[in-house]
Design a protein around this motif. Sequence first.
Motif, mmCIF file in Angstrom:
data_model
loop_
_atom_site.group_PDB
_atom_site.id
_atom_site.type_symbol
_atom_site.label_atom_id
_atom_site.label_comp_id
_atom_site.label_asym_id
_atom_site.label_seq_id
_atom_site.Cartn_x
_atom_site.Cartn_y
_atom_site.Cartn_z
ATOM 1 N N ARG A 176 -7.839 2.777 -5.250
ATOM 2 C CA ARG A 176 -8.042 3.133 -3.845
ATOM 3 C C ARG A 176 -8.166 1.855 -3.016
ATOM 4 O O ARG A 176 -8.613 0.828 -3.512
ATOM 5 N N ARG A 177 -7.795 1.964 -1.768
ATOM 6 C CA ARG A 177 -7.977 0.840 -0.863
ATOM 7 C C ARG A 177 -9.360 0.945 -0.239
ATOM 8 O O ARG A 177 -9.796 2.025 0.142
ATOM 9 N N ASP A 211 0.366 6.810 0.319
ATOM 10 C CA ASP A 211 0.068 5.904 1.431
ATOM 11 C C ASP A 211 -1.420 5.564 1.356
ATOM 12 O O ASP A 211 -2.276 6.351 1.773
ATOM 13 N N TRP A 254 -9.929 -5.914 3.567
ATOM 14 C CA TRP A 254 -9.355 -4.848 2.761
ATOM 15 C C TRP A 254 -9.082 -5.349 1.343
ATOM 16 O O TRP A 254 -8.512 -6.401 1.138
ATOM 17 N N THR A 309 -3.132 3.486 3.007
ATOM 18 C CA THR A 309 -3.787 3.256 4.302
ATOM 19 C C THR A 309 -4.357 4.552 4.877
ATOM 20 O O THR A 309 -5.153 4.520 5.808
ATOM 21 N N LYS A 310 -3.950 5.684 4.306
ATOM 22 C CA LYS A 310 -4.474 6.987 4.745
ATOM 23 C C LYS A 310 -5.534 7.525 3.779
ATOM 24 O O LYS A 310 -5.850 8.713 3.799
ATOM 25 N N GLY A 311 -6.052 6.654 2.936
ATOM 26 C CA GLY A 311 -7.103 7.050 2.012
ATOM 27 C C GLY A 311 -6.597 7.678 0.727
ATOM 28 O O GLY A 311 -7.401 8.139 -0.099
ATOM 29 N N GLU A 312 -5.274 7.692 0.525
ATOM 30 C CA GLU A 312 -4.729 8.282 -0.691
ATOM 31 C C GLU A 312 -4.878 7.318 -1.866
ATOM 32 O O GLU A 312 -4.920 6.101 -1.687
ATOM 33 N N GLU A 336 9.143 1.145 5.666
ATOM 34 C CA GLU A 336 9.421 2.492 5.143
ATOM 35 C C GLU A 336 10.850 2.598 4.621
ATOM 36 O O GLU A 336 11.110 3.291 3.637
ATOM 37 N N THR A 347 0.806 -1.228 0.000
ATOM 38 C CA THR A 347 0.000 0.000 0.000
ATOM 39 C C THR A 347 0.837 1.275 0.000
ATOM 40 O O THR A 347 0.275 2.370 0.012
ATOM 41 N N ARG A 348 2.152 1.138 0.009
ATOM 42 C CA ARG A 348 3.028 2.314 -0.125
ATOM 43 C C ARG A 348 3.484 2.334 -1.575
ATOM 44 O O ARG A 348 4.124 1.393 -2.050
ATOM 45 N N GLY A 386 3.978 0.056 8.876
ATOM 46 C CA GLY A 386 5.016 1.057 8.646
ATOM 47 C C GLY A 386 6.423 0.524 8.785
ATOM 48 O O GLY A 386 7.400 1.293 8.744
#
Length: 433
Positions: A310-311, A295, A319, A297-300, A265, A159-160, A262
Amino acid sequence: MTKTPISLQDLRKRIYATAKADKHHRFWGLYVHLCKEETLKESYRRARQNNGAPGIDGITFEMIEQSGVEPFLAGIQEELLSETYLPMRNRRKEIPSNGKTRVLGTPCIRDRVVEGALKLMLEPIFEADFHEGSYGYRPGKKAHEAVDRVANAVVRNKTRVIDLDLKAFFDTITHSILLTKVARRVADDKILRLLKVMLGMNGKRGVPQGGVASPLLANIYLNEVDAMLESMKKQTSRSGFTYVEYARYADDMVILVDGYGGKWEWLLTGVYKKLLEELARIKVKVNTEKTRLVDMTKGEAFSFLGFDFRRGKTRNGKWGVHMTPRMKARTKLLQDLKDIFRRFVSQPVGRVVDLINPKLRGWANYFRVGQASRCFSYVKDWVEKKVRRLLMSARNRRGFGWNRWSREWLYKNLGLYNDYKVRHYRPESAASR
């Protein structure tokens, strides 16, 4: 005892098998096969199949076929054999792209045939070297496969995302670097000379985006970037699980890194740094304004090959990934349809339907693999209203004619395209089982 002449198809198979078996083999004797009548005929057939506008000389396929294809190809063959062939300048046309304009270079048909013949010789060599994550303009590869690869990576918690944008990539390919890469596999001086002459028509940098061999040359140029990502993927894998994935379609590329807790990273940073170093080595610039570290996981979200990724939660509460057509893709379709409705406003409605149906079919077939239901509903409703307006206009009336024509009549009697069903993508290997 004389040898039976080898067919073009068999030759390409042998070249591929040799290249696959020996990664250091350099090929010679290719030019004589490039000049053969069979190769030129196949190249012309492919160019004819793609059709396309005439080049700077204004000569069309119809004009060639009227005067005879065989003498046309014989003239090209004579120039190649005598090594007097010189390409013409490309016809340049500016087309809108992302709010700016980019130049599309269209070779004349004569040059398309020669470029296609060169591609027929080089393609099986470098196909043996290309990596799984490269999908653009390759035999047997589809854009949907690249989209599916990215979607599966997101589902597996990668997801990154490095959403990479290369700055004017096709215009900045350095010829000397490209020729060096080709020469690692090709020892035929005449082939290399022909390629150098073709590239030289565009200065010292760049390949025309409308060129027949340009996608292959672009893949050759970026192949070592793919190799670096494959290496990173293997080096960081554990017990069969990978923490890096990537997909590239020509110059459109995304790299996905595991986002669990995380803890990876450092890997995202390392991959991005290595990527920039590899691109700098071949003098490819990154558009820093458009390149993003996402990211999910932050809705990006990020975009790839016309889809927004999108996730999101699935119906089972797990998920997953939501893929929808980009707003830009929908806007482009509707603008194209608007142009048809405007230009053919005085034509019978059936004629207009015949013109818009192929566009709707192609667009829907491409985007139906994701969560496109809402977008499809909007497009279907928009098209239906435009057709109703056209029907009413032909009768000098206003409105939509809701009471005159039922929806069933529009799709059954008029033949308006109606297949907006969403279908999940299934690779052909899986679909055939």
